[in-house]
Design a protein around this motif. Structure first.
Motif: not given
Length: 269
Positions: A65-76, A198-200, A203-213
């Motif tokens: 995921l380092r190649g997709v996520v650079s920093g900020g909330d997704p990295a957390w 693993l999946l939930l 992966l960054p919560a902000g990029r998930m559909p509401e149902l998955i959230g």
């Protein structure tokens, strides 16, 4: 001289002719300590290779995921989710398999003959399995912080996240193993639970559909992930961290209570 027939007739009877009293049941804390030490000794040999696999798996996910996520909330989210994933692999997946195998092989009959409370068996096994997640979780969190250049000043929160998330996931794993009608279904349930973590969790919560959230909010490990992720902020929201840990603790108490009930139910069948 007491004959064999006399000795046989008086066995199991007290001096006054009534039934001999049974030995008192062990108290919870001493019994819990004994079960914990026994399980720790057993798991030390059998589970260390699997703990290495769990750590390697979490580190590999962060590298991918380092190649997709650079920093900020997704990295957390990636770092905290990968760290808690080690707990899910051991405390949920392996514990579900262990109790499923124990039930299928008649191992519960051994524990049922011991004068120990059912809660001691469940809590002792859960604590032993959760203890093995500490090294892998720390290694994963430190590696993730270095990989994503996150601050490590508040990684001491892992001292609360690991036991609380471990308790919640261990109780869930034990309940899955004890309630599954077949050993194969217990293994399947544990693996599905780890896959959900693993999946939930990673992966960054902000990029998930509401149902998955919504499904993410039902997963016990989510609150451990959120608590750790909040500490990477420049100014952590400590009340929110405490709230997440409190929810995780409440779920842990509930899941361990369900696992204890499931143990009682399985032991009398």
């Amino acid at each position: 001289m007491v004959t064999a027939r006399t000795a046989e007739g008086t066995a199991g009877r007290s001096d006054d002719g009534g039934p001999a009293p049974l030995a008192p049941r062990a108290r919870l804390l001493p019994a819990l300590g004994a079960v914990y030490r026994a399980q720790l000794s057993r798991a030390r040999v059998a589970r260390i290779p699997l703990l290495f696999v769990a750590t390697f798996q979490s580190v590999g996910i962060m590298v991918l995921l380092r190649g997709v996520v650079s920093g900020g909330d997704p990295a957390w989210s990636v770092v905290s989710g990968s760290a808690v994933l080690v707990v899910a692999f051991v405390a949920l997946n392996l514990l579900a398999q262990y109790f499923g195998q124990l039930r299928a092989g008649g191992g519960l009959d051994h524990y049922a003959t011991l004068p120990v409370p059912p809660a001691a068996v469940v809590l002792g096994a859960a604590a032993a399995y959760a203890s093995f997640t500490v090294p892998g979780t720390v290694v994963t969190a430190v590696f993730g912080c270095l990989l994503f250049q996150l601050p490590m000043a508040h990684l001491w929160v892992l001292a609360a996240v690991v036991p609380l998330a471990g308790a919640a996931l261990s109780g869930l794993g034990a309940a899955l193993g004890l309630l599954a009608p077949r050993q194969e279904l217990a293994t399947l349930g544990g693996q599905l639970g780890m896959s959900a973590a693993l999946l939930l969790g990673v992966l960054p919560a902000g990029r998930m559909p509401e149902l998955i959230g919504w499904a993410r909010d039902l997963l016990p490990s989510t609150y451990g992930v959120e608590a750790l992720a909040r500490t990477f902020a420049p100014h952590p929201d400590w009340p929110a961290v405490a709230g997440d840990l409190g929810i995780c603790a409440g779920v842990g108490v509930l899941s361990l209570a369900v696992a204890t009930w499931a143990y009682r139910r399985a032991a009398v069948r």
